[in-house]
Design a protein around this motif. Sequence first.
Motif, PDB file in Angstrom:
ATOM      1  N   ARG A 110       0.825  -1.200   0.000  1.00  0.00           N
ATOM      2  CA  ARG A 110       0.000   0.000   0.000  1.00  0.00           C
ATOM      3  C   ARG A 110       0.861   1.252   0.000  1.00  0.00           C
ATOM      4  N   VAL A 111       2.136   1.092   0.327  1.00  0.00           N
ATOM      5  CA  VAL A 111       3.111   2.175   0.291  1.00  0.00           C
ATOM      6  C   VAL A 111       4.380   1.628  -0.342  1.00  0.00           C
ATOM      7  N   VAL A 112       5.042   2.449  -1.138  1.00  0.00           N
ATOM      8  CA  VAL A 112       6.322   2.087  -1.746  1.00  0.00           C
ATOM      9  C   VAL A 112       7.399   2.959  -1.121  1.00  0.00           C
ATOM     10  N   LEU A 113       8.419   2.331  -0.535  1.00  0.00           N
ATOM     11  CA  LEU A 113       9.443   3.077   0.203  1.00  0.00           C
ATOM     12  C   LEU A 113      10.135   4.132  -0.645  1.00  0.00           C
ATOM     13  N   ASP A 114      10.424   3.793  -1.879  1.00  0.00           N
ATOM     14  CA  ASP A 114      11.188   4.723  -2.711  1.00  0.00           C
ATOM     15  C   ASP A 114      10.316   5.547  -3.647  1.00  0.00           C
ATOM     16  N   ALA A 115       9.023   5.576  -3.353  1.00  0.00           N
ATOM     17  CA  ALA A 115       8.114   6.464  -4.081  1.00  0.00           C
ATOM     18  C   ALA A 115       8.203   7.869  -3.493  1.00  0.00           C
ATOM     19  N   PRO A 116       7.938   8.878  -4.312  1.00  0.00           N
ATOM     20  CA  PRO A 116       7.975  10.244  -3.777  1.00  0.00           C
ATOM     21  C   PRO A 116       6.839  10.488  -2.790  1.00  0.00           C
ATOM     22  N   VAL A 117       7.104  11.316  -1.815  1.00  0.00           N
ATOM     23  CA  VAL A 117       6.087  11.695  -0.832  1.00  0.00           C
ATOM     24  C   VAL A 117       4.872  12.310  -1.521  1.00  0.00           C
ATOM     25  N   GLU A 118       5.111  12.975  -2.638  1.00  0.00           N
ATOM     26  CA  GLU A 118       4.040  13.617  -3.399  1.00  0.00           C
ATOM     27  C   GLU A 118       2.942  12.626  -3.782  1.00  0.00           C
ATOM     28  N   ARG A 119       3.278  11.375  -4.001  1.00  0.00           N
ATOM     29  CA  ARG A 119       2.279  10.372  -4.390  1.00  0.00           C
ATOM     30  C   ARG A 119       1.205  10.219  -3.320  1.00  0.00           C
ATOM     31  N   TYR A 120       1.591  10.351  -2.071  1.00  0.00           N
ATOM     32  CA  TYR A 120       0.667  10.109  -0.961  1.00  0.00           C
ATOM     33  C   TYR A 120       0.146  11.401  -0.340  1.00  0.00           C
ATOM     34  N   LEU A 121       0.935  12.460  -0.422  1.00  0.00           N
ATOM     35  CA  LEU A 121       0.556  13.750   0.151  1.00  0.00           C
ATOM     36  C   LEU A 121       0.720  14.837  -0.903  1.00  0.00           C
ATOM     37  N   PRO A 122      -0.109  14.804  -1.931  1.00  0.00           N
ATOM     38  CA  PRO A 122       0.079  15.756  -3.047  1.00  0.00           C
ATOM     39  C   PRO A 122      -0.016  17.208  -2.592  1.00  0.00           C
ATOM     40  N   GLY A 123       0.997  17.962  -2.962  1.00  0.00           N
ATOM     41  CA  GLY A 123       1.018  19.387  -2.687  1.00  0.00           C
ATOM     42  C   GLY A 123       1.378  19.782  -1.272  1.00  0.00           C
ATOM     43  N   VAL A 124       1.601  18.817  -0.386  1.00  0.00           N
ATOM     44  CA  VAL A 124       1.845  19.142   1.024  1.00  0.00           C
ATOM     45  C   VAL A 124       3.272  19.652   1.247  1.00  0.00           C
ATOM     46  N   VAL A 125       4.251  18.996   0.630  1.00  0.00           N
ATOM     47  CA  VAL A 125       5.652  19.370   0.847  1.00  0.00           C
ATOM     48  C   VAL A 125       6.097  20.265  -0.302  1.00  0.00           C
ATOM     49  N   ARG A 126       5.914  21.537  -0.126  1.00  0.00           N
ATOM     50  CA  ARG A 126       6.287  22.531  -1.132  1.00  0.00           C
ATOM     51  C   ARG A 126       6.724  23.808  -0.434  1.00  0.00           C
ATOM     52  N   GLY A 127       7.637  24.522  -1.069  1.00  0.00           N
ATOM     53  CA  GLY A 127       7.999  25.846  -0.588  1.00  0.00           C
ATOM     54  C   GLY A 127       9.436  25.971  -0.142  1.00  0.00           C
ATOM     55  N   HIS A 128      10.060  27.077  -0.544  1.00  0.00           N
ATOM     56  CA  HIS A 128      11.422  27.434  -0.146  1.00  0.00           C
ATOM     57  C   HIS A 128      12.434  26.336  -0.491  1.00  0.00           C
ATOM     58  N   GLY A 129      12.199  25.685  -1.635  1.00  0.00           N
ATOM     59  CA  GLY A 129      13.120  24.657  -2.095  1.00  0.00           C
ATOM     60  C   GLY A 129      12.779  23.261  -1.617  1.00  0.00           C
ATOM     61  N   ASN A 130      11.816  23.109  -0.710  1.00  0.00           N
ATOM     62  CA  ASN A 130      11.353  21.786  -0.269  1.00  0.00           C
ATOM     63  C   ASN A 130      10.337  21.272  -1.283  1.00  0.00           C
TER      64      ASN A 130
END
Length: 384
Positions: A110-130
């Motif tokens: 249900r989760v892939v370790l080497d998948a991007p965080v964006e796949r599971y939390l779209p748009g959450v990790v953004r800003g100031h280079g993150n």
Amino acid sequence: MIKHQRALSGVLVLAVAVAGALAAGPAVTASTGTADHDRLHEVMHRLTTVDGGPGALIRVRDRRGDAVLTSGVADVTSRAPMRGDSSFRIGSMTKMFVATTVLQLVGKRRVVLDAPVERYLPGVVRGHGNDGRAITVRQLLQHTSGIPDYLNYLSLQKVLKDPLAHHDPHDLVNMALAHPPTFKPGTGWSYSNTGYLLAGMLIEKVTGHTYGQEIRRRIIKPLRLRQTYVPGDASAIPGPHPRGYARPGQDAPLMDITAINPSVAGPSGSMISSGTDLNRFLGALVRGRLLRPAQLREMMRTRPTGSPDGSAYGLGLESDPLPCGGLYWGHDGGILGYQTLGGATVDGRQATVMVNLYPGESDAQDHDTKTAVQTALCEDRPSL
């Protein structure tokens, strides 16, 4: 113990009440056994005298038995002794439970370790280079994401204004993301509590349940951990427990900070447990009762932390060398009022230590909690 592994930084001190001074020379009491364990007794005594802790306990377990050693007091006002069956806040030891839950989801595909965080939390990790498109789930769990630690930016005054206030994890994450990355994802190692806030959010997104509900269902209930809780916003510690204290500076008076809203730590450090439960959990984890072999191997695939003591960090689990040879696996935890450390060997030994003081006035407490666990794991048997 690595200072940056603590669930809450030493700057965050909630001054709820000022307690009285400690009396010198607290007694060290063993509940079982008659063997002479001078070194462990000495370390426990040191934790509650020269190191400044009001009280301490260590619970030791192997396949032949279980024992507890206590020192000092649970309450500096009443002088009640430390109880061996105490519950306490475990700080960053929470991360082992969160990482185990994520890895169970990996085992179920249900989760892939080497998948991007964006796949599971779209748009959450953004800003100031993150950027969640460039950060993997593995990197969150291993502190190689480069995401800043929100505790570096949490205002002490805001917390002091209302220590029982709820803290929304999205707000805490955004506090961190208002700052540039520590490094490019995957190119360094730096402890970040923010990564575990995101791991908790990922669990909720994938399962439809909170991280606490999933930990209860997947770990607490199957292992019958009767003193282990994910408290949410609840400020009380259920069952017998010591008061929690902080000493914000050298020669400063003790502050009673037992009552806090643990949402300030959330999935990075909010849980409550006991020495008995933590030893049971650690034993089950390292001996393969909670994870499939492939996921346990990933959890134990470590990288150096840069600490001179030789510690290395896997996925929510740290390895450290033992002075008697070999390694132990575990984690430390520091949250306002309580410092903990637990470790287990793959051949079936576990030890958990707790001191009801955090932050303390020096690094000596860090050193001696680690020495206590290492000493206990190197003894021939758990009788104290």
